[in-house]
Design a protein around this motif. Structure first.
Motif, PDB file in Angstrom:
ATOM      1  N   SER A 483     -17.373  15.074  -0.667  1.00 26.95           N
ATOM      2  CA  SER A 483     -16.112  15.737  -0.357  1.00 26.95           C
ATOM      3  C   SER A 483     -15.152  14.774   0.336  1.00 26.95           C
ATOM      4  N   THR A 484     -15.674  13.942   1.239  1.00 17.75           N
ATOM      5  CA  THR A 484     -14.833  12.939   1.899  1.00 17.75           C
ATOM      6  C   THR A 484     -14.248  11.970   0.882  1.00 17.75           C
ATOM      7  N   ALA A 485     -15.066  11.580  -0.121  1.00 19.43           N
ATOM      8  CA  ALA A 485     -14.576  10.691  -1.180  1.00 19.43           C
ATOM      9  C   ALA A 485     -13.487  11.377  -2.009  1.00 19.43           C
ATOM     10  N   LEU A 486     -13.717  12.635  -2.364  1.00 20.35           N
ATOM     11  CA  LEU A 486     -12.726  13.364  -3.161  1.00 20.35           C
ATOM     12  C   LEU A 486     -11.437  13.589  -2.374  1.00 20.35           C
ATOM     13  N   LEU A 487     -11.573  13.812  -1.076  1.00 24.30           N
ATOM     14  CA  LEU A 487     -10.385  13.945  -0.228  1.00 24.30           C
ATOM     15  C   LEU A 487      -9.575  12.658  -0.252  1.00 24.30           C
ATOM     16  N   ARG A 488     -10.262  11.520  -0.170  1.00 24.42           N
ATOM     17  CA  ARG A 488      -9.550  10.245  -0.201  1.00 24.42           C
ATOM     18  C   ARG A 488      -8.772  10.101  -1.516  1.00 24.42           C
ATOM     19  N   TYR A 489      -9.424  10.436  -2.651  1.00 20.20           N
ATOM     20  CA  TYR A 489      -8.744  10.344  -3.949  1.00 20.20           C
ATOM     21  C   TYR A 489      -7.540  11.298  -4.021  1.00 20.20           C
ATOM     22  N   TRP A 490      -7.715  12.491  -3.456  1.00 25.45           N
ATOM     23  CA  TRP A 490      -6.615  13.469  -3.446  1.00 25.45           C
ATOM     24  C   TRP A 490      -5.436  12.936  -2.628  1.00 25.45           C
ATOM     25  N   LEU A 491      -5.729  12.358  -1.483  1.00 30.19           N
ATOM     26  CA  LEU A 491      -4.667  11.798  -0.646  1.00 30.19           C
ATOM     27  C   LEU A 491      -3.975  10.616  -1.335  1.00 30.19           C
ATOM     28  N   LEU A 492      -4.745   9.819  -2.054  1.00 24.94           N
ATOM     29  CA  LEU A 492      -4.132   8.711  -2.796  1.00 24.94           C
ATOM     30  C   LEU A 492      -3.155   9.242  -3.835  1.00 24.94           C
ATOM     31  N   GLY A 493      -3.489  10.388  -4.437  1.00 23.16           N
ATOM     32  CA  GLY A 493      -2.583  10.989  -5.412  1.00 23.16           C
ATOM     33  C   GLY A 493      -1.309  11.524  -4.788  1.00 23.16           C
ATOM     34  N   LEU A 494      -1.368  11.879  -3.508  1.00 24.17           N
ATOM     35  CA  LEU A 494      -0.186  12.401  -2.810  1.00 24.17           C
ATOM     36  C   LEU A 494       0.633  11.288  -2.156  1.00 24.17           C
ATOM     37  N   ARG A 495       0.033  10.165  -1.943  1.00 23.69           N
ATOM     38  CA  ARG A 495       0.647   9.093  -1.163  1.00 23.69           C
ATOM     39  C   ARG A 495       1.979   8.636  -1.770  1.00 23.69           C
ATOM     40  N   PRO A 496       3.055   8.661  -0.973  1.00 25.79           N
ATOM     41  CA  PRO A 496       4.358   8.183  -1.481  1.00 25.79           C
ATOM     42  C   PRO A 496       4.291   6.687  -1.787  1.00 25.79           C
ATOM     43  N   PRO A 497       4.893   6.241  -2.865  1.00 21.13           N
ATOM     44  CA  PRO A 497       4.816   4.813  -3.219  1.00 21.13           C
ATOM     45  C   PRO A 497       5.430   3.898  -2.167  1.00 21.13           C
ATOM     46  N   GLU A 498       6.364   4.410  -1.361  1.00 22.87           N
ATOM     47  CA  GLU A 498       6.998   3.558  -0.359  1.00 22.87           C
ATOM     48  C   GLU A 498       6.193   3.475   0.941  1.00 22.87           C
ATOM     49  N   ALA A 499       5.082   4.232   1.023  1.00 21.88           N
ATOM     50  CA  ALA A 499       4.257   4.192   2.231  1.00 21.88           C
ATOM     51  C   ALA A 499       3.576   2.834   2.371  1.00 21.88           C
ATOM     52  N   ALA A 500       3.482   2.356   3.608  1.00 22.40           N
ATOM     53  CA  ALA A 500       2.824   1.066   3.856  1.00 22.40           C
ATOM     54  C   ALA A 500       1.310   1.252   3.812  1.00 22.40           C
ATOM     55  N   TRP A 501       0.598   0.215   3.372  1.00 21.93           N
ATOM     56  CA  TRP A 501      -0.851   0.207   3.404  1.00 21.93           C
ATOM     57  C   TRP A 501      -1.336  -0.295   4.763  1.00 21.93           C
ATOM     58  N   LEU A 502      -2.510   0.167   5.170  1.00 24.16           N
ATOM     59  CA  LEU A 502      -3.149  -0.392   6.359  1.00 24.16           C
ATOM     60  C   LEU A 502      -3.623  -1.795   6.013  1.00 24.16           C
ATOM     61  N   GLU A 503      -3.126  -2.783   6.702  1.00 23.88           N
ATOM     62  CA  GLU A 503      -3.469  -4.172   6.390  1.00 23.88           C
ATOM     63  C   GLU A 503      -4.724  -4.590   7.160  1.00 23.88           C
ATOM     64  N   PRO A 504      -5.491  -5.525   6.595  1.00 24.93           N
ATOM     65  CA  PRO A 504      -6.703  -5.993   7.290  1.00 24.93           C
ATOM     66  C   PRO A 504      -6.342  -6.645   8.621  1.00 24.93           C
ATOM     67  N   ALA A 505      -7.244  -6.538   9.559  1.00 23.38           N
ATOM     68  CA  ALA A 505      -7.044  -7.213  10.844  1.00 23.38           C
ATOM     69  C   ALA A 505      -7.273  -8.709  10.654  1.00 23.38           C
TER      70      ALA A 505
END
Length: 556
Positions: A483-505
């Motif tokens: 379910s956590t994996a499916l939630l991540r995929y669902w959120l990726l589908g909602l994510r606005p294209p202009e949103a910034a990605w979390l960059e590696p430290a």
């Protein structure tokens, strides 16, 4: 609370219930006149009660094993007869009186233990109250219960005990001076007695902390649904409900229908807008039957900006813990991932603390190897429990601390709950993982459906050893991970294209990392040698010594 000799007879739990919710007390009073339907005790509450009795019996057996003179008051007789037996047991000077019956005025109770504390100037035995509790720290309700019993005992023996005691779930004994709490207790008791003596033709339930363990919970929930109570709005607070009601806004639908220009005294406009928008989504789903979701405005470092770029090697983590095991136990650490195009579930089981340490180390080794093979991968979880548990296990066992530190500094742990709360608004009444599944997953199967269910089933397994029970828990944990994996995929589908990605430290200094790894290896070897073939009597002190190794380096 019950009728007794033409009046009402109260117990400590009546006072506790009143302090938590006066409406529950009103329902208790009505139930005496005409029995009301009650919520059945759920499995977890029944298990807690059973474990509490076991804890109490263990202490009783320990007293007998020490050679103390113990008098047990039977539970079969009438209250008056049990009080008479208790009075005789106290007069005999027994070291321990078990399940002593206490009665005074309109109050009564059955103390777990009355313990001999000494004798007065005339040589008469004096006792103090001792109760057993599963929790690891005393709660206000425990103190109030002790106060009720202590005051009743004072009437019975003619002298007020100085102290009262609790044996906690980890075996520790805590002492409390009755005088420190007596004034507050007597004020609370007087308020309760005045409340039950007055008529209460109108009483309305309000959600509170006492709801979870209340026998009237189902009745109140039905009333809130019928009244469209504001508590049904997701993430609303009690103070916000009070301010909305004071402004004449008493239902979810009324809140949803507020005009844009509306204002509520004492509430920030942005807070009112958030609550109004949440209520509107819930009303729309109620009316149409369709799930609704809205994207919140993008903010730097929040919401969707907490999500890293997806990677084929991403991991999805979920823990199952048993708080009833001594000092707690993370008995299942489950990981879901994709390998060779197929989903895989990897469980790490632990049924005692030694196995918990080993399972945590194996999980850490699995993470290290997997992330080495997939450097851009991350570990996803929902809400803070898993991250908190990883920190606790690393620090508690003094192992893999550097690795967990690297996970945190490297931003490898991703909490999707924060993404959801800061990134979207949904038409569900709660933002739990199981509520969100309405958007991306079919209904759950299996016998185990909640974390509480998993604890009950796990404790059944500990008692019976039936393998099918562990299989049920593993299925539940795997569903949570998927379910956590499916939630991540669902959120990726909602994510606005202009949103910034979390960059590696920034990558850690290799020399420092090598030094840390060498120190941890040295520590692990020393700890192994300390505990290897250690005599049983020396294991506790050797384990403590092992935990102290490298303390100054770790704390630097």
């Amino acid at each position: 609370m019950r009728k007794y000799k033409g009046g009402l007879l109260f117990a400590a739990h009546d006072l506790d219930r009143f302090l938590g919710c006066t409406h529950a007390t009103v329902l208790d009073l009505r139930d005496l006149e005409e029995p009301l339907p009650k919520t059945d005790e759920d499995g977890q509450l029944a298990l807690l009660r059973e474990k509490g009795i076991e804890h109490e019996r263990r202490y009783l057996e320990a007293c007998k094993h020490e050679g103390l003179a113990v008098v047990e008051i039977g539970s079969g007789g009438a209250l008056g007869e049990r009080v008479r037996q208790t009075r005789a047991a106290l007069a005999s000077g027994a070291d321990i009186v078990y399940q002593g019956a206490l009665l005074g005025g309109r109050w009564h109770g059955y103390s777990d233990f009355l313990r001999l504390a000494g004798r007065d100037g005339a040589g008469r035995p004096l006792y103090e109250v001792l109760d057993t509790k599963l929790s690891r720290r005393a709660a206000p309700a425990h103190i109030m219960q002790l106060c009720v019993y202590t005051e009743l005992l004072a009437r019975l023996q003619g002298a007020e005990p100085q102290s009262m005691y609790i044996i906690l779930g980890d075996g520790r004994e805590e002492a409390f001076r009755f005088a420190d709490f007596a004034a507050y207790y007597r004020i609370a008791r007087r308020r309760f007695e005045e409340f039950v003596s007055a008529p209460h033709p109108e009483s309305h339930p309000e959600p509170c902390r006492a709801c979870d363990n209340c026998r009237w919970r189902g009745r109140c929930e039905e009333q809130w649904e019928l009244e469209d109570h504001l508590s049904l709005v997701a993430n609303i607070r009690r103070t916000q409900i009070d301010r909305l009601q004071a402004a004449g806004i008493g239902t979810v639908r009324a809140l949803a229908a507020l005009p844009d220009a509306a204002a509520v005294a004492g509430m920030a406009p942005e807070t009112l807008e958030r609550l109004r928008a949440q209520a509107r989504l819930q009303v729309e789903k109620r009316d149409s039957g369709e799930n609704r979701v809205e994207l919140l405005p993008l903010e730097e470092g929040r919401g969707f900006a907490r999500m890293p770029r997806p990677d084929p090697g991403d991991l999805f983590l979920d823990f199952e813990g048993d708080p009833l095991y001594p000092d707690g136990l993370e008995y299942l650490m489950g990981v879901y991932f994709v390998e060779g195009g197929k989903g895989r579930f990897q469980p790490f089981w632990a049924h005692d603390h030694d196995a918990e340490r080993e399972a945590f180390e194996r999980l850490s080794n699995f993470f290290a190897a997997h992330l080495a093979a997939h450097p851009a991968a991350h570990i996803y979880h929902y809400n803070h429990y898993e991250e908190t548990a990883l920190k606790r296990l690393a620090s508690g066992y003094g192992t893999r601390e550097d690795f967990v530190d690297r996970l945190l500094r490297g931003r490898k742990l991703v909490d999707l709950y924060k993404v959801v709360r800061e990134g979207v608004r949904v038409s569900e009444a709660r933002y739990s993982l199981k509520n969100l599944e309405a958007f991306y997953m079919e209904g759950r199967g299996g016998e185990v459906k909640t974390a509480g269910d998993s604890i009950v089933v796990y404790e059944k397994w500990r008692a019976t050893g039936e393998a099918s029970l562990l299989a049920e828990i593993a299925e539940y944990n795997e569903i949570d991970c998927r379910s956590t994996a499916l939630l991540r995929y669902w959120l990726l589908g909602l994510r606005p294209p202009e949103a910034a990605w979390l960059e590696p430290a920034e990558e850690a200094d290799e020399e420092k990392e090598a030094t840390r790894a060498e120190a941890e290896l040295r520590h692990s070897e020393c700890a192994r040698r300390l505990l290897e073939r250690a005599p049983a009597a020396e294991v506790p002190v050797r384990r403590l010594t092992a935990q102290l190794l490298e303390f100054h380096r770790r704390e630097a």
